[in-house]
Design a protein around this motif. Sequence first.
Motif, PDB file in Angstrom:
ATOM      1  N   LEU A   1       0.766  -1.245   0.095  1.00  0.00           N
ATOM      2  CA  LEU A   1      -0.018  -0.011   0.025  1.00  0.00           C
ATOM      3  C   LEU A   1       0.851   1.253   0.016  1.00  0.00           C
ATOM      4  O   LEU A   1       1.884   1.481   0.844  1.00  0.00           O
ATOM      5  CB  LEU A   1      -0.921  -0.001   1.279  1.00  0.00           C
ATOM      6  CG  LEU A   1      -1.660  -1.414   1.710  1.00  0.00           C
ATOM      7  CD1 LEU A   1      -2.619  -0.988   2.859  1.00  0.00           C
ATOM      8  CD2 LEU A   1      -2.607  -1.780   0.404  1.00  0.00           C
TER       9      LEU A   1
ATOM     10  N   ASN B   1       0.538   5.670  -8.833  1.00  0.00           N
ATOM     11  CA  ASN B   1       1.234   4.267  -8.390  1.00  0.00           C
ATOM     12  C   ASN B   1       2.415   4.000  -9.365  1.00  0.00           C
ATOM     13  O   ASN B   1       2.676   2.707  -9.588  1.00  0.00           O
ATOM     14  CB  ASN B   1      -0.018   3.211  -8.985  1.00  0.00           C
ATOM     15  CG  ASN B   1      -0.375   3.303 -10.335  1.00  0.00           C
ATOM     16  OD1 ASN B   1       0.015   4.201 -11.146  1.00  0.00           O
ATOM     17  ND2 ASN B   1      -1.300   2.287 -10.860  1.00  0.00           N
TER      18      ASN B   1
ATOM     19  N   SER C   1      -1.440  -7.781  -4.789  1.00  0.00           N
ATOM     20  CA  SER C   1      -2.195  -6.454  -4.878  1.00  0.00           C
ATOM     21  C   SER C   1      -1.439  -5.199  -4.394  1.00  0.00           C
ATOM     22  O   SER C   1      -0.668  -5.366  -3.716  1.00  0.00           O
ATOM     23  CB  SER C   1      -3.539  -6.500  -4.086  1.00  0.00           C
ATOM     24  OG  SER C   1      -4.285  -7.303  -4.333  1.00  0.00           O
ATOM     25  N   GLN C   2      -1.750  -4.144  -5.274  1.00  0.00           N
ATOM     26  CA  GLN C   2      -1.116  -2.781  -4.687  1.00  0.00           C
ATOM     27  C   GLN C   2      -2.273  -1.891  -4.725  1.00  0.00           C
ATOM     28  O   GLN C   2      -3.037  -1.955  -5.762  1.00  0.00           O
ATOM     29  CB  GLN C   2       0.093  -2.576  -5.829  1.00  0.00           C
ATOM     30  CG  GLN C   2       1.103  -3.361  -5.889  1.00  0.00           C
ATOM     31  CD  GLN C   2       2.371  -2.718  -6.655  1.00  0.00           C
ATOM     32  OE1 GLN C   2       2.096  -2.365  -7.878  1.00  0.00           O
ATOM     33  NE2 GLN C   2       3.533  -3.288  -6.304  1.00  0.00           N
ATOM     34  N   GLN C   3      -1.842  -0.783  -3.803  1.00  0.00           N
ATOM     35  CA  GLN C   3      -2.916   0.220  -3.801  1.00  0.00           C
ATOM     36  C   GLN C   3      -2.233   1.511  -3.844  1.00  0.00           C
ATOM     37  O   GLN C   3      -1.216   1.615  -2.953  1.00  0.00           O
ATOM     38  CB  GLN C   3      -3.527   0.038  -2.515  1.00  0.00           C
ATOM     39  CG  GLN C   3      -4.947   0.505  -2.559  1.00  0.00           C
ATOM     40  CD  GLN C   3      -5.956  -0.054  -1.573  1.00  0.00           C
ATOM     41  OE1 GLN C   3      -5.914  -0.990  -1.047  1.00  0.00           O
ATOM     42  NE2 GLN C   3      -6.676   0.941  -0.870  1.00  0.00           N
TER      43      GLN C   3
ATOM     44  N   ILE D   1      -2.723   5.611  -2.431  1.00  0.00           N
ATOM     45  CA  ILE D   1      -3.605   6.183  -1.875  1.00  0.00           C
ATOM     46  C   ILE D   1      -3.012   7.694  -1.846  1.00  0.00           C
ATOM     47  O   ILE D   1      -1.930   8.067  -1.501  1.00  0.00           O
ATOM     48  CB  ILE D   1      -3.348   5.785  -0.329  1.00  0.00           C
ATOM     49  CG1 ILE D   1      -3.937   4.242  -0.368  1.00  0.00           C
ATOM     50  CG2 ILE D   1      -4.379   6.437   0.565  1.00  0.00           C
ATOM     51  CD1 ILE D   1      -3.707   3.718   0.790  1.00  0.00           C
TER      52      ILE D   1
ATOM     53  N   GLU E   1      -6.742   0.780   5.553  1.00  0.00           N
ATOM     54  CA  GLU E   1      -6.589  -0.184   4.781  1.00  0.00           C
ATOM     55  C   GLU E   1      -5.872  -1.510   5.316  1.00  0.00           C
ATOM     56  O   GLU E   1      -6.233  -2.615   4.992  1.00  0.00           O
ATOM     57  CB  GLU E   1      -5.688   0.306   3.458  1.00  0.00           C
ATOM     58  CG  GLU E   1      -6.291   1.419   2.778  1.00  0.00           C
ATOM     59  CD  GLU E   1      -7.757   0.976   1.968  1.00  0.00           C
ATOM     60  OE1 GLU E   1      -7.937  -0.194   2.027  1.00  0.00           O
ATOM     61  OE2 GLU E   1      -8.804   1.808   1.979  1.00  0.00           O
TER      62      GLU E   1
END
Lengths: 88, 229
Positions: free
Chosen positions: B66, B101, B116-118, B120, B133
Amino acid sequence: MTTTALEQELKEMIIETLELEDVTPEDIDPNEPLFVEGLGLDSIDALELGLALQKRYGITLESEAESSRQHFANLKSLAALVESRRQK
Amino acid sequence: MTDLYLQDWRAWTPHREADGESRLDTQDKPAGKAVPAMLRRRLNLIGRAVCDMLAALDPETNRIVLHASRHGDGERTLEMLYGLNEGDPLSPARFGLSVHNATAGVYSIASGNRCSQQAIAASGSEWAALIAEAHGYLADGQSSLLLVFSDQPVPQRFAAYAPASLSAAVTLQVGSQPVGDAQRLVETMNPAGDSPLQPLDIIDWLMGNRRRIACPISRRGWQLEPVRS
């Protein structure tokens, strides 16, 4: 084999435009592939290089992939493209 | 709510002393050795630091990432906007790396991490958003994940509209279990706090110079406590 003035100019343009760290003009062999193998450039570099050719030499490449592939095969073919199609 | 433990961390900033802390890198130019040269050339300094820290914390490359940043690469974005205004064509490479990102994406390509990557951005509540998160992923069954918080100075043109910030990045491995020298992250409500948390604040806190940190917008505070045996 000697490097022409245009080839030298293109080498410098490639290094500068693509921000190639630790690569000198001597490292780029005019007959070696520019993409994937050889110098190891990728598809974003191809777009970037197309833009640089347009800016500096006024060359607009046709979107047809096969001819671009031939023009971008190595430094020699790139120099031939610039030689024959340059507007400035 | 699931317990959350700080299992390990790394940080980078040239704007403070390391005070003997080996997990803090204070070099002006981070090496970026975790990324092959042909990918590294497109990363800014923060991106290089972040990729190195992620590689150090997750050599197995099997953790979710994240990545929070309030402003991202404002310089690059603004340069492109100036160019567009002049009628210049956009540079594909610069455009690709200006997105929020971008760093996480380059890390994913370089490391082969397909989790997964997020990315923010939360108007100054980045830390609170990261923790929220993280709780979500842990409640979903992840045992640990990586949190990144990085920012660099806002471009001069916009500096008057945002709090002053210095280049800094911090990467934390958090999880549901107190492994190793883990510390428990304790959340409090309605703490005193005046300005939005920045990466340098988190580094200060991790190094023990502050007991608590607080996010005024989300009205939450955090402190680290030893794990009771």
